[in-house]
Write an enzyme that holds these catalytic residues in place. Sequence first.
Site, PDB file in Angstrom:
ATOM      1  N   ASP A  45       2.705  -4.468   8.112  1.00 38.02           N
ATOM      2  CA  ASP A  45       1.477  -3.702   7.909  1.00 38.02           C
ATOM      3  C   ASP A  45       0.308  -4.682   8.082  1.00 38.02           C
ATOM      4  O   ASP A  45       0.029  -5.493   7.199  1.00 38.02           O
ATOM      5  CB  ASP A  45       1.507  -3.093   6.500  1.00 38.02           C
ATOM      6  CG  ASP A  45       0.174  -2.478   6.102  1.00 38.02           C
ATOM      7  OD1 ASP A  45      -0.811  -2.638   6.838  1.00 38.02           O
ATOM      8  OD2 ASP A  45       0.123  -1.844   5.031  1.00 38.02           O
TER       9      ASP A  45
ATOM     10  N   GLN B  38      -4.964  -5.226   6.913  1.00 41.30           N
ATOM     11  CA  GLN B  38      -5.992  -6.158   6.443  1.00 41.30           C
ATOM     12  C   GLN B  38      -5.982  -7.477   7.200  1.00 41.30           C
ATOM     13  O   GLN B  38      -6.829  -8.331   6.962  1.00 41.30           O
ATOM     14  CB  GLN B  38      -5.806  -6.440   4.946  1.00 41.30           C
ATOM     15  CG  GLN B  38      -5.928  -5.208   4.065  1.00 41.30           C
ATOM     16  CD  GLN B  38      -7.329  -4.605   4.090  1.00 41.30           C
ATOM     17  OE1 GLN B  38      -8.315  -5.292   4.376  1.00 41.30           O
ATOM     18  NE2 GLN B  38      -7.430  -3.318   3.823  1.00 41.30           N
TER      19      GLN B  38
ATOM     20  N   LYS C 269     -10.579  -0.749  10.364  1.00 38.11           N
ATOM     21  CA  LYS C 269     -10.684  -1.970   9.570  1.00 38.11           C
ATOM     22  C   LYS C 269     -10.990  -3.174  10.455  1.00 38.11           C
ATOM     23  O   LYS C 269     -11.034  -4.310  10.017  1.00 38.11           O
ATOM     24  CB  LYS C 269      -9.390  -2.197   8.791  1.00 38.11           C
ATOM     25  CG  LYS C 269      -9.147  -1.072   7.775  1.00 38.11           C
ATOM     26  CD  LYS C 269      -8.011  -1.384   6.861  1.00 38.11           C
ATOM     27  CE  LYS C 269      -7.505  -0.179   6.117  1.00 38.11           C
ATOM     28  NZ  LYS C 269      -8.361   0.250   5.018  1.00 38.11           N
TER      29      LYS C 269
ATOM     30  N   HIS D  25       0.870  -1.183   0.000  1.00 32.13           N
ATOM     31  CA  HIS D  25       0.000   0.000   0.000  1.00 32.13           C
ATOM     32  C   HIS D  25       0.907   1.235   0.000  1.00 32.13           C
ATOM     33  O   HIS D  25       2.017   1.186   0.538  1.00 32.13           O
ATOM     34  CB  HIS D  25      -0.837  -0.057   1.288  1.00 32.13           C
ATOM     35  CG  HIS D  25      -1.936   0.946   1.380  1.00 32.13           C
ATOM     36  ND1 HIS D  25      -1.730   2.251   1.736  1.00 32.13           N
ATOM     37  CD2 HIS D  25      -3.281   0.819   1.204  1.00 32.13           C
ATOM     38  CE1 HIS D  25      -2.884   2.894   1.775  1.00 32.13           C
ATOM     39  NE2 HIS D  25      -3.848   2.050   1.443  1.00 32.13           N
TER      40      HIS D  25
ATOM     41  N   CYS E  27      -4.676   2.389  -3.731  1.00 32.61           N
ATOM     42  CA  CYS E  27      -3.423   2.896  -3.126  1.00 32.61           C
ATOM     43  C   CYS E  27      -2.284   1.902  -3.314  1.00 32.61           C
ATOM     44  O   CYS E  27      -1.418   1.759  -2.432  1.00 32.61           O
ATOM     45  CB  CYS E  27      -3.597   3.230  -1.647  1.00 32.61           C
ATOM     46  SG  CYS E  27      -4.731   4.561  -1.354  1.00 32.61           S
TER      47      CYS E  27
HETATM   48  C1  LIG Z   1      -2.770  -2.786   3.388  1.00 36.21           C
HETATM   49  C2  LIG Z   1      -3.067  -1.417   3.915  1.00 36.21           C
HETATM   50  N1  LIG Z   1      -2.094  -0.706   4.479  1.00 36.21           N
HETATM   51  C3  LIG Z   1      -2.319   0.524   4.993  1.00 36.21           C
HETATM   52  C4  LIG Z   1      -3.566   1.115   4.930  1.00 36.21           C
HETATM   53  C5  LIG Z   1      -3.776   2.470   5.535  1.00 36.21           C
HETATM   54  O1  LIG Z   1      -4.428   2.315   6.746  1.00 36.21           O
HETATM   55  P1  LIG Z   1      -5.053   3.522   7.587  1.00 36.21           P
HETATM   56  O2  LIG Z   1      -6.326   3.878   6.899  1.00 36.21           O
HETATM   57  O3  LIG Z   1      -5.295   2.954   8.935  1.00 36.21           O
HETATM   58  O4  LIG Z   1      -4.052   4.611   7.610  1.00 36.21           O
HETATM   59  C6  LIG Z   1      -4.602   0.425   4.316  1.00 36.21           C
HETATM   60  C7  LIG Z   1      -5.936   1.058   4.157  1.00 36.21           C
HETATM   61  O5  LIG Z   1      -6.588   0.911   3.160  1.00 36.21           O
HETATM   62  C8  LIG Z   1      -4.354  -0.879   3.811  1.00 36.21           C
HETATM   63  O6  LIG Z   1      -5.334  -1.600   3.254  1.00 36.21           O
END
Ligand SMILES: Cc1ncc(COP(=O)(O)O)c(C=O)c1O
Length: 414
Positions: free
Chosen positions: A203, A206, A229, A126, A373
């Site tokens: 990260d 998900q 999430k 992302h 993203c």
């Molecule tokens: C894999 C992944 N990393 C990071 C993020 C960013 O997360 P946050 O909205 O908590 O900043 C997302 C959000 O869509 C995501 O799906």
Amino acid sequence: MSSKLLNIESIRKQFPILHQKVNGKDLVYFDNAATTQKPLSVIESLNTYYSLHNANIHRGAHTLADRSTGLFEATRKSVQAFINAAESEEIIFTKGVTESINLVAQSYGRKFLTAGDEIILSQMEHHSNIVPWQIIAEETGAIIKVMNIHPNGELDMVHYQSLLSVRTKIVSCVWASNALGTINPIKDIIALAHQFNAVVMIDGAQAGSHIEIDVQDLAIDFLALSSHKLYGPTGLGVLYGKRKLLEAMPPYQGGGEMIKEVSFEKTTYNSIPFKFEAGTPNIGDVIAFNEAIIYVTVLGKDAIAQYEQSLLTHFVNGLYALQNTFGEKAISLIGTAKNKVAVQSFVMENKHHFDIGLMLDAKGIAVRTGHHCTQPLMHYYGIEGTVRASFAFYNTVEEIDILLESLKKMLERG
Ligand SMILES: Cc1ncc(COP(=O)(O)O)c(C=O)c1O
């Protein structure tokens, strides 16, 4: 609407937002990878907090301040248990996964990276796990290396091993891809990185709501999670870090709460986690997040994962059936790894993903369209974007059939 382990009908009653018409049709919400809906217990907790407990925390000598401090810190303990951290001081509240990664990049990265050091990311990251590293790499002279993926959306672990060296200082990798659904073998990724004394940032945006998390068993150095999430409020996340790493890191932001003593000559910093929580935190949302953790814990991650897998299988089989009827190119699946969370991207020949999204919205179906993203990942597949359906435990097979039927009608129209 069935699961052996979950009562989906009664679960759905706990999510008021699901019971509405959108464009004259029953809402079908398949945008759970972007954000999940909130159960009544979370919504009511916010109401109760602002109706009864609201006060600033940690420094008040009055009853409301004590009460909100207790509730706030109770969530920290819940998160500790949820991810099996050794200590609650290793849990830092942030704005979300994005801020958690920026915190590590800016604090750990600025202190420990020097010119020529290497940071390994993967092709499926992302943007929030790419750009913070690019910023710090530019500042420090560190170099970013990118792990390849296979066409089915699995990481190329042979390539990963070829990138690792004594120059590797940080590996930062997504646990479950938001665009592909791939669940990455993070235990192996971490163990291999540790052979070179590199630290690993995971990260978990998900992963949090689908996969059992044990940071000690996995030997995770840093883990980022997002409340929104995980059926909790927006604008709130978690950074887990091993104590010895967090203690060695300088503060990320300066201000109230994060200090021990301030004078114009010299300021000393508070201990962890407060060193990284400058200013008044998101108190009400942290407290309501506890309800989301309780909700998911009571349902049970295994039961959730099992049910969501059955939804994913139903959808994927439906997409393959459409391919059989209309041809392989008419509708193509993006992300076919063996081990996946309940996320499926697809593209349709001669149809822009955004138009598909609009046509589905007209039928009350919410999916995500675009690059999610993950532009470098889209470049890898040679596409601009996909349509993504992502499922949660309150979704049903009947809802998936509505989506499949709509896609079929689009394909029939050509
Ligand atoms: C894999 C992944 N990393 C990071 C993020 C960013 O997360 P946050 O909205 O908590 O900043 C997302 C959000 O869509 C995501 O799906």
